[in-house]
Scaffold this active site. Structure first.
Site, PDB file in Angstrom:
ATOM      1  N   GLU A 336      19.277   7.819  -3.050  1.00  0.00           N
ATOM      2  CA  GLU A 336      20.471   7.460  -3.493  1.00  0.00           C
ATOM      3  C   GLU A 336      19.393   6.676  -4.592  1.00  0.00           C
ATOM      4  O   GLU A 336      19.127   5.039  -4.049  1.00  0.00           O
ATOM      5  CB  GLU A 336      21.942   6.591  -3.760  1.00  0.00           C
ATOM      6  CG  GLU A 336      22.770   6.318  -4.415  1.00  0.00           C
ATOM      7  CD  GLU A 336      23.582   5.948  -4.356  1.00  0.00           C
ATOM      8  OE1 GLU A 336      24.530   5.688  -2.887  1.00  0.00           O
ATOM      9  OE2 GLU A 336      24.238   4.111  -4.604  1.00  0.00           O
ATOM     10  N   GLU A 341      23.063  -1.986 -11.381  1.00  0.00           N
ATOM     11  CA  GLU A 341      24.603  -2.999 -10.377  1.00  0.00           C
ATOM     12  C   GLU A 341      24.728  -4.378 -10.803  1.00  0.00           C
ATOM     13  O   GLU A 341      24.098  -4.422 -10.235  1.00  0.00           O
ATOM     14  CB  GLU A 341      25.230  -2.363  -9.165  1.00  0.00           C
ATOM     15  CG  GLU A 341      24.609  -0.394  -8.397  1.00  0.00           C
ATOM     16  CD  GLU A 341      25.143  -0.315  -7.151  1.00  0.00           C
ATOM     17  OE1 GLU A 341      25.970   0.422  -7.387  1.00  0.00           O
ATOM     18  OE2 GLU A 341      24.040  -0.867  -6.420  1.00  0.00           O
TER      19      GLU A 341
END
Length: 525
Positions: A336, A341
């Site tokens: 991933e 974020e």
């Protein structure tokens, strides 16, 4: 006092000249005195004329010129020019001028001379003693012009030598740093979306689900235009309250909600039931999650996303990538890539609020054995937050490295060089315990590209705005967190505190939404 004595007028003296009287003003400088060295028949004594005595009427008064002005409370009238000393020079004022300004600090005396009638004079102050001159009058010796000091000469050249060496070393370091900087090489454009329209037929696809996406997130994702839309050339992903649709009581108890247009293959994640006894609730927030369709995927290349982050407690915006196929197994075996974020909490939040962004790579042999702690980084905005304006979140990917940064390569969050196998990089143990069982770990990337796998497969782009979750993204005990990750009623605990956390969400959609201005994707040519 006898009647035959001349009378004295206090303070103001009157003199009769040609039938008129002149009165000395009260504001005349008090240091002016008038003396008469010749005797006087009108009341003076010791050869000094009393300016305040009444003239003897038997003697006719001497005519006075019209320019005469009383000089002080004890002064008489002047008949000749007055010489005043100002600073260090003498000045003469004509008797025709009516105002005489005495020099303050200097005692002025007007002396009457027998021969010259009224001859004004001045008592000069004592001359100040002049200080002795320190000027050099002889030739100055300069021994350094004839005798050279070897140590002084050496220190002189050492200064310039060290300055030159410093500049040279800096230039060499800059050169080698520039030469050693990893470059992505030639890239070709795959996708450029400026969101003049929201193309959900060819470019983007909604993920409609109540699954929580492996993080037990507290939102359901929809394809409703209330949660994702394009306006003025920008994409908005907006969180809204489920209670605005079904009512707050139904969120907590006695209601069944099936999401429209569910994209999950498991029907259990397409609906929810609220039950107070069981502690289950309808997800209290609605949001959106979209990803790129084929062929908008890349294996090595570059991604740039210009976006402004949302503000509000427990909001979790993310720009990230997942593999098209699980070549090495389920998450996180196939990897991933988190380009960005963040947490929407205020900068006062102790676990990095909206003034921080983070980039990372997730990889590992098991879901609970993730090597992300060895491949992550963050960047902070010291003066503002990432909700105050747009920033460019970028990702560069080659067979040699992955670099994640914000706005500039100088502000990179993560740089991972593919110089060793990921299984070795993770320092995973050979054997792990799973409950009562022991599992021998094997390298899941042994058959992949050496040092690169699992990041040697095509990945697609995801943009979403999550809320809460129990995976640890929001640490326990920080910021009055209203739930506990290990609790079976974590989502219900969160929903019951809706009035608290929702109060931190701006009512303005511009500030509450993840706003994306543009998306660009390139692949290696």
């Amino acid at each position: 006092m006898s009647s035959s004595e001349p009378s004295r007028k206090p303070m103001a003296a009157h003199a009769l000249h040609n039938g008129s009287s002149i009165t000395a003003p009260d504001d005349v400088h008090p240091d002016l005195d008038v003396h008469d060295r010749c005797g006087s028949a009108d009341g003076g004594s010791n050869g000094v004329r009393d300016p305040f005595s009444t003239p003897n009427t038997s003697q006719p008064p001497t005519p006075a010129p019209p320019s005469i002005k009383s000089l002080s409370r004890r002064a008489s009238f002047l008949e000749k020019p007055v010489y005043l000393r100002r600073d260090s020079h003498m000045s003469m004022r004509s008797a025709s001028r009516r105002t005489v300004t005495p020099y303050h600090g200097l005692r002025h005396n007007v002396i009457h001379d027998c021969k010259d009638s009224l001859r004004p004079s001045l008592t000069a102050p004592h001359a100040k003693r002049m200080t002795r001159s320190s000027m050099l009058i002889n030739a100055v010796e300069k021994p350094w012009l004839t005798e050279k000091d070897a140590k002084a000469t050496l220190s002189y050249w050492l200064v310039y030598l060290m300055a030159f060496v410093g500049l040279a070393v800096s230039a060499v370091r800059c050169y080698f740093t520039w030469m050693s900087t990893l470059r992505i090489g030639n890239i070709c454009l795959v996708l450029e979306d400026n969101f003049d329209t929201f193309d959900t037929e060819n470019v983007w696809m909604h993920e409609v689900s109540m699954s929580g996406f492996g993080n037990s997130e507290f939102e359901m994702t929809t394809d409703s235009p209330s949660n994702s839309f394009v306006r003025d050339g920008r994409l908005y992903i907006v969180p809204t309250l489920t209670s605005d649709v079904i009512g707050y009581k139904n969120v907590l108890n006695g209601f069944t909600y099936n999401i429209t247009g569910c994209t999950d293959t498991d029907p259990k994640t397409c609906g929810a039931v609220s039950n107070e006894t069981l502690g289950t609730v309808i997800p209290p927030v609605m949001s959106a999650r979209i990803h790129t369709r084929e062929p908008y995927t890349i294996k090595y290349g570059k991604v740039e996303i210009s976006a402004k982050l949302p503000r509000g407690d427990w909001l979790w915006p993310a720009l990230w990538m997942l593999p098209v196929n699980d070549t090495y197994g389920s998450w996180p075996r196939s990897g991933e890539i988190d380009i960005m974020e963040a947490r929407g909490n205020s900068p006062d939040y102790k676990a990095q609020g909206i003034d921080y962004v983070r980039g990372s790579l997730n990889w590992g042999p098991l879901t609970w054995l993730n090597g992300v702690s060895k491949t992550f980084g963050w960047w902070t905005n010291r003066r503002k937050t990432y909700a105050d304006g747009f920033h460019t979140y970028a990702f560069e990917w080659t067979p040699e490295f992955i670099r994640i940064y914000v706005d500039s390569r100088l502000m990179y969050m993560t740089l991972v060089k593919f110089d060793e196998p990921f299984f070795k990089r993770g320092e995973f143990p050979a054997v792990v315990a799973n409950g009562s069982q022991y599992i021998q770990l094997e390298d899941p990337w042994a058959n992949g590209t050496p040092n690169v796998a699992p990041f040697d497969q095509p990945f697609y782009l995801i943009m979403n705005l999550a809320v809460g979750g129990t995976n640890g993204w929001f640490p326990e005990g920080v910021g009055d967190k209203p739930w506990v990750d290990a609790s079976k009623t974590a989502m219900r605990d969160f929903a019951e505190k809706q009035d608290v956390w929702y109060a931190t969400w701006p009512q303005n959609v511009e500030e509450r939404a993840l706003v994306v201005d543009s998306v660009k994707m390139w692949k290696l040519c």
